[in-house]
Design an enzyme around this catalytic site. Structure first.
Site, mmCIF file in Angstrom:
data_model
loop_
_atom_site.group_PDB
_atom_site.id
_atom_site.type_symbol
_atom_site.label_atom_id
_atom_site.label_comp_id
_atom_site.label_asym_id
_atom_site.label_seq_id
_atom_site.Cartn_x
_atom_site.Cartn_y
_atom_site.Cartn_z
ATOM 1 N N ASP A 64 58.950 -5.133 41.388
ATOM 2 C CA ASP A 64 60.222 -5.038 42.219
ATOM 3 C C ASP A 64 59.703 -4.143 43.508
ATOM 4 O OD1 ASP A 64 63.367 -5.065 42.018
ATOM 5 O OD2 ASP A 64 62.576 -3.630 43.283
ATOM 6 N N TYR B 138 64.300 -5.027 52.123
ATOM 7 C CA TYR B 138 64.626 -5.549 53.228
ATOM 8 C C TYR B 138 64.293 -4.317 54.350
ATOM 9 C CZ TYR B 138 67.475 -9.497 51.540
ATOM 10 O OH TYR B 138 67.990 -10.630 50.927
ATOM 11 N N ARG C 146 68.861 7.711 50.919
ATOM 12 C CA ARG C 146 69.404 7.657 49.724
ATOM 13 C C ARG C 146 69.631 9.070 49.502
ATOM 14 N NH1 ARG C 146 67.127 2.803 45.708
ATOM 15 N NH2 ARG C 146 67.024 1.188 47.395
ATOM 16 N N ASP D 54 62.495 -10.511 45.677
ATOM 17 C CA ASP D 54 61.475 -9.254 45.538
ATOM 18 C C ASP D 54 61.472 -8.805 44.337
ATOM 19 O OD1 ASP D 54 63.852 -7.841 44.557
ATOM 20 O OD2 ASP D 54 63.301 -6.030 45.740
ATOM 21 N N GLU D 55 61.208 -9.867 43.405
ATOM 22 C CA GLU D 55 60.784 -9.220 42.131
ATOM 23 C C GLU D 55 59.911 -10.436 41.452
ATOM 24 O OE1 GLU D 55 64.132 -8.460 39.310
ATOM 25 O OE2 GLU D 55 64.997 -7.674 41.044
HETATM 26 N N1 DCP Z 1 70.231 -7.630 48.395
HETATM 27 C C1 DCP Z 1 71.417 -8.051 48.913
HETATM 28 N N2 DCP Z 1 72.531 -7.857 48.430
HETATM 29 C C2 DCP Z 1 72.718 -7.215 47.230
HETATM 30 C C3 DCP Z 1 71.484 -6.858 46.424
HETATM 31 C C4 DCP Z 1 70.251 -6.955 47.205
HETATM 32 O O1 DCP Z 1 71.163 -8.494 50.114
HETATM 33 N N3 DCP Z 1 73.824 -7.086 46.675
HETATM 34 C C5 DCP Z 1 68.868 -7.634 49.233
HETATM 35 C C6 DCP Z 1 68.449 -6.460 49.827
HETATM 36 C C7 DCP Z 1 67.621 -5.946 48.989
HETATM 37 C C8 DCP Z 1 66.923 -7.020 48.284
HETATM 38 O O2 DCP Z 1 67.880 -7.759 48.216
HETATM 39 O O3 DCP Z 1 66.615 -5.028 49.686
HETATM 40 C C9 DCP Z 1 66.336 -6.537 47.014
HETATM 41 O O4 DCP Z 1 67.434 -5.983 46.242
HETATM 42 P P1 DCP Z 1 67.104 -4.851 45.071
HETATM 43 O O5 DCP Z 1 68.368 -4.590 44.150
HETATM 44 O O6 DCP Z 1 65.696 -4.987 44.380
HETATM 45 O O7 DCP Z 1 67.354 -3.511 46.079
HETATM 46 P P2 DCP Z 1 66.313 -2.874 47.121
HETATM 47 O O8 DCP Z 1 64.984 -3.580 46.999
HETATM 48 O O9 DCP Z 1 66.852 -2.629 48.464
HETATM 49 O O10 DCP Z 1 65.987 -1.287 46.602
HETATM 50 P P3 DCP Z 1 65.335 -0.913 45.031
HETATM 51 O O11 DCP Z 1 64.084 -0.052 45.688
HETATM 52 O O12 DCP Z 1 66.224 0.036 44.421
HETATM 53 O O13 DCP Z 1 64.687 -2.327 44.324
HETATM 54 CA CA CA Z 2 63.868 -4.110 44.956
HETATM 55 CA CA CA Z 3 65.069 -6.437 43.003
#
Ligand code: DCP
Ligand code: CA
Ligand code: CA
Length: 628
Positions: free
Chosen positions: A18, A23, A60, A120-121
């Site tokens: 992941d 973004y 964060r 992203d996974e």
């Molecule tokens: N995303 C979004 N709305 C959401 C969840 C996610 O637009 N409710 C988008 C933005 C994130 C991307 O999908 O960057 C991937 O989601 P993740 O849940 O994997 O979160 P992140 O990659 O941002 O953070 P982490 O490092 O915790 O995985």
């Molecule tokens: Ca992620």
């Molecule tokens: Ca993810």
């Protein structure tokens, strides 16, 4: 409801990867001045500074969270950089993120069966690669262990010891480990190498879980973030699950998890061990009962699917507070925009990957006047998908009207819509080598729409109503970011994209080579942070590996069929193509010219005459790779 699948006899090595604050990383690559800075990506919106959708790890630390609005984030972290999501058609345009995700998939898929699970996974089945490493260069007899692998978090080992890396190294090289854990150690090394490769080639860091099945790999991949990996040795499974709250499991987040808590007093996955399989079946039925029983023991037979492309395409937007839509005209105007984007994406999927989507689904959230705090359920509606923007728009509006009728009856006012999304699903592959079908399923811009048989039908809503689960819309939120990702749409520009890639990588190659030498991501990040502050103009560069995706998409055809039909009557591997015939929606076939319709109908309900058709004159001859 979850269903237990038979688990394979042989041990497997499965990884879940992941990307970290995805973004944000994409935006940091476009603008390197943002690296190392508290940064968040926000949805375009003038209400309280927009909604945050991705938050950097630096932000964060200040307490900035995804649920916040931009104004709130600025309040807790005044130095935060807020980057707006690109906008097109008055809504978020996620193409740049989808493309970036595809770059990563292209790298990861080189090592084993690869399933793109979201934007992203990725899941990887590394069993074969791990076996190969174990037989050819087993860690126990290697002098050098890839440095990033020695930074792994191993569930059995304490993580704060000062000699942690030595301990991890010793664990990876144990001569007395059982075969399963030896394979896992190889898997951990392979994943570490892949993560460094992803960093070198894309500048993105990711986190990973490595275990014997998908469930465990996914559960631990986010345990140590960012830029780290976690391994689940067989011996640590029971302890790990014993303390894992049931609600942390994806399938137990909803009603099933609540029932376990309320009706059985089960708080952790380990608590399930107190129930026999029969008892769990009594409460939740045979399938779910068995699934729960196995889950409590860390057993999961779910396979990694061989799929680099998304299962569906979705476009949506939310309309919070005063932005709620209250008239059919307003809904139509937004649906038209969403359908236009959806149409472009499925058309591009067809052109680039030869995939046809069969079902159009509309989801909405609505509230009723004078009941402002209760979000009522607006039923999801589906119908066969007809290609062409106009048709999709027309059908989506009919689906909306049908849903609104169920929700609200025939009255015209008194409702408000707070979210809308359209999804194209049930996608099937047209086998590689096929050109004919592409001529018929084209959007109006191609000028080929006149060849489409107009079924002059309104979609028959009845058979599809309510067949889409709520989980499908879990990610629909303001300006929709449904991480059901897609490939880079512009598949004709692959050489251009590669050129971009070359230009972009030049500037960082020296710094990246450090990571290669050391094999350590954390070292790379700390040593070369400043390198990314060099002023380079990355704006507008979208670098992706589309060429890889589109070709793999095409060659994927027929590899994951359930019931396979070989129209050429040749069952020898390699020369045959196969289609998930039971997955083809007969109504979609109605879009095709009559002679092709007849033939496809023959596959779906084989007729006496189907096999007597002369080879070469029928659609199957186009579908057959060898056109024999
Ligand atoms: N995303 C979004 N709305 C959401 C969840 C996610 O637009 N409710 C988008 C933005 C994130 C991307 O999908 O960057 C991937 O989601 P993740 O849940 O994997 O979160 P992140 O990659 O941002 O953070 P982490 O490092 O915790 O995985
Ligand atoms: Ca992620
Ligand atoms: Ca993810």
């Amino acid at each position: 409801m979850p269903v237990a699948r038979p688990e394979p006899q042989e041990p497997r090595v499965i990884a879940h990867l992941d990307l970290d604050c995805f973004y944000v990383q994409v935006e940091q690559r476009r603008n390197p001045a943002l690296r190392g800075q508290p940064t968040a990506v926000v949805q375009y919106n003038d209400w309280k500074g927009g909604g945050l959708i991705a938050v950097s790890y630096e932000a964060r630390k200040f307490g900035v969270k995804r649920s916040m609005r931009g104004d709130e984030a600025k309040h807790v972290c005044p130095g935060i950089n807020l980057v707006q999501v690109p906008v097109s058609r008055d809504k978020a345009d996620l193409n740049v993120y989808r493309s970036a995700g595809s770059e990563v998939v292209a790298i990861l898929s080189t090592k084993g069966k690869c399933e793109r699970a979201s934007i992203d996974e990725v899941y990887l089945d590394l069993t074969d690669a791990a076996k190969e490493m174990l037989s050819e260069s087993p860690p126990e007899s290697s002098e050098f262990i890839f440095e990033e692998a020695t930074k792994s978090n191993i569930l059995d080992l304490t993580s704060d010891a000062s000699d942690r890396e030595e301990n991890v190294k010793a664990w990876l090289c144990r001569a007395d480990a059982d075969y399963q854990d030896k394979l896992l150690a190889c898997g951990a090394i392979i994943v570490a190498q892949l993560r460094v490769k992803v960093l070198e080639e894309t500048q993105f860091t990711c986190s990973a879980g490595i275990a014997h099945n998908k469930m465990l790999a996914k559960l631990v991949s986010g345990m140590h973030k960012p830029a780290q990996q976690t391994v689940v040795p067989s011996s640590s499974v029971q302890d790990f699950l014993a303390s894992l709250p049931v609600k942390k499991m994806k399938q137990l987040g909803g009603k099933l998890g609540s029932s376990l808590q309320d009706d059985l007093g089960v708080e952790t996955v380990g608590d399930l061990l107190g129930f026999t399989e029969e008892k769990l079946q009594e409460y939740y039925g045979v399938n779910t009962g068995t699934w729960l029983w196995k889950t409590a023991r860390g057993i999961s037979g779910e396979e990694v699917e061989d799929r680099l492309l998304p299962k569906s395409h979705g476009c949506g937007k939310t309309f919070p507070g005063p932005k709620a839509l209250k008239t059919n005209t307003a809904v139509k105007s937004w649906l038209d925009k969403l359908c236009e984007e959806l149409s472009e994406r499925i058309q591009s999927d067809l052109n680039c990957n030869k995939r046809v989507a069969q079902t159009l689904t509309l989801h909405a959230r609505a509230s009723k006047e004078n009941e402002c705090n209760s979000v009522k359920k607006f039923p999801s509606k589906s119908c066969p998908l007809r290609y062409g923007t106009g048709k999709i728009q027309e059908d989506a509006m009919k689906l909306f009207e049908s849903g609104l009728h169920d929700f609200w009856g025939y009255r015209n006012t008194g409702w408000s819509i707070t979210s809308l999304s359209v999804t194209a699903s049930k996608i099937f592959d047209i086998p590689s080598g096929t050109n004919s079908i592409l001529r018929y399923i084209k959007g109006p811009s191609s000028g080929a729409s006149s060849t489409i048989v107009d079924p002059s039908s309104t979609p028959d809503l009845t058979p599809f109503v309510g067949n889409v689960t709520q989980t499908d819309i879990a990610h629909v939120h303001e300006e929709q970011c449904q991480p059901s990702s897609s490939i880079k749409e512009d598949c004709d520009n692959s050489s251009l994209a590669k050129q971009c890639g070359a230009t972009e990588e030049k500037g960082v190659s020296k710094k990246l080579s450090k990571a290669q030498e050391s094999g350590s991501i954390l070292k790379f990040l700390s040593q070369s942070q400043s390198a990314f502050h060099e002023k380079r103009n990355f704006d507008g560069l979208i670098c992706s590996n589309q060429g890889h995706e589109s070709s793999s998409g095409a060659s994927e055809a027929g590899q994951h069929g359930k019931t396979n039909i070989n129209t050429a009557g040749d069952h020898s591997a390699g020369n045959t193509w196969m289609l998930n015939v039971e997955d083809i929606d007969p109504d979609v076939v109605g879009e095709l010219p009559l002679e092709i319709q007849r033939e496809i109908q023959g596959w779906i309900r084989p007729s006496k005459h189907a096999s007597t058709k002369k080879r070469g004159s029928t659609i199957s001859s186009y579908f057959s790779p060898s056109r024999r």
